[in-house]
Write a protein that holds these residues in place. Structure first.
Motif, PDB file in Angstrom:
ATOM      1  N   LEU A 139      71.998  55.729 135.114  1.00  0.00           N
ATOM      2  CA  LEU A 139      72.474  54.346 135.134  1.00  0.00           C
ATOM      3  C   LEU A 139      73.683  54.169 134.221  1.00  0.00           C
ATOM      4  CD1 LEU A 139      68.989  52.586 135.008  1.00  0.00           C
ATOM      5  CD2 LEU A 139      70.459  52.859 137.013  1.00  0.00           C
ATOM      6  N   GLU A 140      73.622  54.760 133.052  1.00  0.00           N
ATOM      7  CA  GLU A 140      74.744  54.637 132.121  1.00  0.00           C
ATOM      8  C   GLU A 140      75.988  55.340 132.651  1.00  0.00           C
ATOM      9  OE1 GLU A 140      73.081  56.104 128.484  1.00  0.00           O
ATOM     10  OE2 GLU A 140      72.326  54.125 127.883  1.00  0.00           O
ATOM     11  N   SER A 141      75.797  56.423 133.387  1.00  0.00           N
ATOM     12  CA  SER A 141      76.953  57.115 133.955  1.00  0.00           C
ATOM     13  C   SER A 141      77.661  56.244 134.984  1.00  0.00           C
ATOM     14  CB  SER A 141      76.523  58.443 134.590  1.00  0.00           C
ATOM     15  OG  SER A 141      75.842  58.248 135.829  1.00  0.00           O
ATOM     16  N   LEU A 221      69.492  41.112 141.991  1.00  0.00           N
ATOM     17  CA  LEU A 221      69.110  41.535 140.645  1.00  0.00           C
ATOM     18  C   LEU A 221      69.605  42.942 140.325  1.00  0.00           C
ATOM     19  CD1 LEU A 221      65.471  40.129 140.287  1.00  0.00           C
ATOM     20  CD2 LEU A 221      67.597  39.178 139.389  1.00  0.00           C
ATOM     21  N   THR A 222      70.048  43.682 141.332  1.00  0.00           N
ATOM     22  CA  THR A 222      70.629  45.001 141.088  1.00  0.00           C
ATOM     23  C   THR A 222      71.754  44.920 140.064  1.00  0.00           C
ATOM     24  OG1 THR A 222      70.139  45.642 143.373  1.00  0.00           O
ATOM     25  CG2 THR A 222      71.772  46.970 142.187  1.00  0.00           C
ATOM     26  N   HIS A 223      72.464  43.785 140.052  1.00  0.00           N
ATOM     27  CA  HIS A 223      73.655  43.669 139.230  1.00  0.00           C
ATOM     28  C   HIS A 223      73.360  43.483 137.746  1.00  0.00           C
ATOM     29  CE1 HIS A 223      74.932  42.138 143.328  1.00  0.00           C
ATOM     30  NE2 HIS A 223      75.525  43.312 143.188  1.00  0.00           N
ATOM     31  N   LEU A 224      72.090  43.423 137.367  1.00  0.00           N
ATOM     32  CA  LEU A 224      71.795  43.446 135.936  1.00  0.00           C
ATOM     33  C   LEU A 224      72.260  44.776 135.343  1.00  0.00           C
ATOM     34  CD1 LEU A 224      68.991  45.295 135.257  1.00  0.00           C
ATOM     35  CD2 LEU A 224      67.949  43.366 136.448  1.00  0.00           C
ATOM     36  N   LEU A 225      72.542  45.752 136.205  1.00  0.00           N
ATOM     37  CA  LEU A 225      73.153  47.008 135.776  1.00  0.00           C
ATOM     38  C   LEU A 225      74.446  46.774 135.004  1.00  0.00           C
ATOM     39  CD1 LEU A 225      73.357  50.157 135.956  1.00  0.00           C
ATOM     40  CD2 LEU A 225      74.521  49.828 138.154  1.00  0.00           C
ATOM     41  N   PHE A 226      75.120  45.650 135.271  1.00  0.00           N
ATOM     42  CA  PHE A 226      76.415  45.371 134.646  1.00  0.00           C
ATOM     43  C   PHE A 226      76.291  44.511 133.391  1.00  0.00           C
ATOM     44  CE2 PHE A 226      77.567  45.277 139.387  1.00  0.00           C
ATOM     45  CZ  PHE A 226      77.656  46.659 139.437  1.00  0.00           C
ATOM     46  N   SER A 227      75.068  44.169 133.013  1.00  0.00           N
ATOM     47  CA  SER A 227      74.866  43.254 131.894  1.00  0.00           C
ATOM     48  C   SER A 227      74.646  44.008 130.589  1.00  0.00           C
ATOM     49  CB  SER A 227      73.682  42.323 132.183  1.00  0.00           C
ATOM     50  OG  SER A 227      73.953  41.521 133.321  1.00  0.00           O
ATOM     51  N   ALA A 228      74.931  43.303 129.489  1.00  0.00           N
ATOM     52  CA  ALA A 228      74.869  43.922 128.161  1.00  0.00           C
ATOM     53  C   ALA A 228      73.426  44.049 127.679  1.00  0.00           C
ATOM     54  CB  ALA A 228      75.665  43.072 127.176  1.00  0.00           C
ATOM     55  N   PRO A 229      73.166  45.011 126.804  1.00  0.00           N
ATOM     56  CA  PRO A 229      71.840  45.078 126.168  1.00  0.00           C
ATOM     57  C   PRO A 229      71.495  43.742 125.515  1.00  0.00           C
ATOM     58  CG  PRO A 229      73.126  47.039 125.644  1.00  0.00           C
ATOM     59  CD  PRO A 229      74.063  46.087 126.349  1.00  0.00           C
ATOM     60  N   GLY A 230      70.230  43.347 125.636  1.00  0.00           N
ATOM     61  CA  GLY A 230      69.786  42.078 125.081  1.00  0.00           C
ATOM     62  C   GLY A 230      69.813  40.928 126.059  1.00  0.00           C
ATOM     63  N   THR A 231      70.474  41.102 127.219  1.00  0.00           N
ATOM     64  CA  THR A 231      70.470  40.059 128.246  1.00  0.00           C
ATOM     65  C   THR A 231      69.034  39.820 128.717  1.00  0.00           C
ATOM     66  OG1 THR A 231      72.669  40.737 128.989  1.00  0.00           O
ATOM     67  CG2 THR A 231      71.365  39.404 130.515  1.00  0.00           C
ATOM     68  N   HIS A 232      68.679  38.551 128.901  1.00  0.00           N
ATOM     69  CA  HIS A 232      67.326  38.185 129.339  1.00  0.00           C
ATOM     70  C   HIS A 232      67.263  38.192 130.868  1.00  0.00           C
ATOM     71  CE1 HIS A 232      66.642  37.002 125.187  1.00  0.00           C
ATOM     72  NE2 HIS A 232      67.731  36.268 125.258  1.00  0.00           N
ATOM     73  N   MET A 245      61.342  48.153 140.041  1.00  0.00           N
ATOM     74  CA  MET A 245      62.636  48.757 139.705  1.00  0.00           C
ATOM     75  C   MET A 245      63.454  47.945 138.717  1.00  0.00           C
ATOM     76  SD  MET A 245      62.681  47.352 142.982  1.00  0.00           S
ATOM     77  CE  MET A 245      63.051  48.541 144.265  1.00  0.00           C
ATOM     78  N   PHE A 246      63.318  46.619 138.717  1.00  0.00           N
ATOM     79  CA  PHE A 246      64.147  45.819 137.816  1.00  0.00           C
ATOM     80  C   PHE A 246      63.560  45.778 136.407  1.00  0.00           C
ATOM     81  CE2 PHE A 246      65.133  44.021 142.096  1.00  0.00           C
ATOM     82  CZ  PHE A 246      66.356  44.642 142.197  1.00  0.00           C
ATOM     83  N   TRP A 247      62.244  45.901 136.296  1.00  0.00           N
ATOM     84  CA  TRP A 247      61.656  46.121 134.970  1.00  0.00           C
ATOM     85  C   TRP A 247      62.138  47.454 134.422  1.00  0.00           C
ATOM     86  CZ3 TRP A 247      58.369  50.270 133.838  1.00  0.00           C
ATOM     87  CH2 TRP A 247      57.897  50.289 132.511  1.00  0.00           C
ATOM     88  N   HIS A 248      62.092  48.496 135.274  1.00  0.00           N
ATOM     89  CA  HIS A 248      62.516  49.819 134.823  1.00  0.00           C
ATOM     90  C   HIS A 248      63.984  49.811 134.386  1.00  0.00           C
ATOM     91  CE1 HIS A 248      63.050  54.188 134.753  1.00  0.00           C
ATOM     92  NE2 HIS A 248      64.183  53.957 135.395  1.00  0.00           N
ATOM     93  N   MET A 249      64.852  49.226 135.219  1.00  0.00           N
ATOM     94  CA  MET A 249      66.276  49.205 134.886  1.00  0.00           C
ATOM     95  C   MET A 249      66.516  48.432 133.593  1.00  0.00           C
ATOM     96  SD  MET A 249      69.538  47.854 137.151  1.00  0.00           S
ATOM     97  CE  MET A 249      69.380  49.086 138.448  1.00  0.00           C
ATOM     98  N   SER A 250      65.818  47.324 133.435  1.00  0.00           N
ATOM     99  CA  SER A 250      65.965  46.524 132.210  1.00  0.00           C
ATOM    100  C   SER A 250      65.563  47.325 130.987  1.00  0.00           C
ATOM    101  CB  SER A 250      65.118  45.246 132.305  1.00  0.00           C
ATOM    102  OG  SER A 250      65.557  44.410 133.353  1.00  0.00           O
ATOM    103  N   ARG A 251      64.419  47.992 131.065  1.00  0.00           N
ATOM    104  CA  ARG A 251      63.955  48.780 129.922  1.00  0.00           C
ATOM    105  C   ARG A 251      64.914  49.934 129.624  1.00  0.00           C
ATOM    106  NH1 ARG A 251      60.841  47.209 126.192  1.00  0.00           N
ATOM    107  NH2 ARG A 251      59.849  49.262 125.945  1.00  0.00           N
ATOM    108  N   ALA A 252      65.424  50.560 130.673  1.00  0.00           N
ATOM    109  CA  ALA A 252      66.325  51.696 130.483  1.00  0.00           C
ATOM    110  C   ALA A 252      67.621  51.284 129.804  1.00  0.00           C
ATOM    111  CB  ALA A 252      66.621  52.356 131.826  1.00  0.00           C
ATOM    112  N   LEU A 253      68.093  50.062 130.075  1.00  0.00           N
ATOM    113  CA  LEU A 253      69.392  49.613 129.577  1.00  0.00           C
ATOM    114  C   LEU A 253      69.283  48.643 128.399  1.00  0.00           C
ATOM    115  CD1 LEU A 253      71.210  49.133 133.001  1.00  0.00           C
ATOM    116  CD2 LEU A 253      71.402  51.066 131.420  1.00  0.00           C
ATOM    117  N   GLY A 254      68.070  48.408 127.921  1.00  0.00           N
ATOM    118  CA  GLY A 254      67.904  47.566 126.741  1.00  0.00           C
ATOM    119  C   GLY A 254      67.964  46.080 127.008  1.00  0.00           C
TER     120      GLY A 254
END
Length: 268
Positions: A139-141, A221-232, A245-254
């Motif tokens: 995801l970070e890549s 909600l896929t686009h939360l990939l573009f949001s900063a750590p700490g976004t709710h 998947m969106f819980w997982h992506m959120s946890r992976a990206l902070g």
């Protein structure tokens, strides 16, 4: 059972060894085919000197392409494919803006057709991305390759609501009341409704500036990939076999993930 893992399609031969470990004569004419497709002993429908495949299950769907398919394109870009190598992909309309941004041109791409077999003298296979749970590094890549920014906190002041209005599934019945409540309860934050179809540049910019992302389970909600750590993140999620998947992506990206469980859903 003498064969606990039978090949569901005997005409599609495979090896348990990584392709890099195969002798040169076994690298040649590697065949990719859909499960159940018949290749037989004849020539493949399309043959290439060099081919890279990004195709995997559900890759024709938006979330799965962005979170699971794009990491493969990033890997291929970083590896530096030899000139003339073609890339097999589903060819969905939403792919174009992403692949343009990554530097893949239309003439480099081969739209995948499930009733065709593909062969190549040299076949490149990027590491498969786990479905639903792509690793943090993948995801970070993608974020880095798309030049996603982490803006200062004072510039992240939007409440982004991802609507599914007009969709055939998961449309929120009391959406108007939800939007009104959000606007009243958070008067210091601008409320923006995200709708599908916006240009990618605008989508990235919008979610970079999000402080809160709200909406029903869906591609938006896929686009939360573009949001900063700490976004709710607040997801309305059905409870019958819920995909996380969106819980997982959120946890992976902070990101700070919250779920609103929906006991029943008309679409399942």
């Amino acid at each position: 059972n003498p064969n606990p893992n039978p090949n569901p399609n005997p005409s599609c031969r495979s090896s348990r060894r990584p392709i890099s470990a195969l002798p040169p004569q076994q690298h040649r004419h590697a065949v990719l085919c859909a499960v159940g497709a018949s290749v037989g002993d004849g020539p493949a429908d399309e043959h290439f000197d060099a081919l890279a495949s990004t195709v995997q299950k559900y890759g024709h769907m938006y979330y799965h392409f962005v979170a699971e398919g794009l990491p493969k394109f990033v890997m291929l870009k970083q590896a530096g494919l030899p000139e003339g190598t073609k890339v097999l992909t589903y060819g969905m309309p939403f792919e174009k803006e992403y692949l343009d941004r990554l530097g893949f041109q239309g003439e480099d791409l081969v739209p995948y057709e499930t009733d065709k077999a593909y062969s190549a003298d040299v076949l490149y296979m990027p590491t498969p991305t786990p479905r639903i749970t792509p690793p943090r590094e993948a995801l970070e890549s993608v974020r880095e390759a798309l030049d996603v920014r982490v803006l200062p906190e004072e510039e992240r002041n939007l409440i982004v609501y991802c609507t599914r209005e007009g969709s055939s599934s998961r449309e929120v019945a009391n959406e108007r009341e939800i939007l009104q409540t959000l606007a009243e309860e958070f008067p210091d934050n601008e409320l923006v409704v995200y709708r599908a179809g916006q240009p990618l540049e605008e989508v990235i910019s919008l979610f970079e500036r999000a402080r809160v992302i709200v909406g029903p389970h869906g591609a938006g909600l896929t686009h939360l990939l573009f949001s900063a750590p700490g976004t709710h993140v607040v997801e309305f999620l059905f409870m019958k076999d819920p995909p996380m998947m969106f819980w997982h992506m959120s946890r992976a990206l902070g990101l700070d993930y919250w779920m609103v469980p929906i006991a029943q859903s008309h679409w399942m």
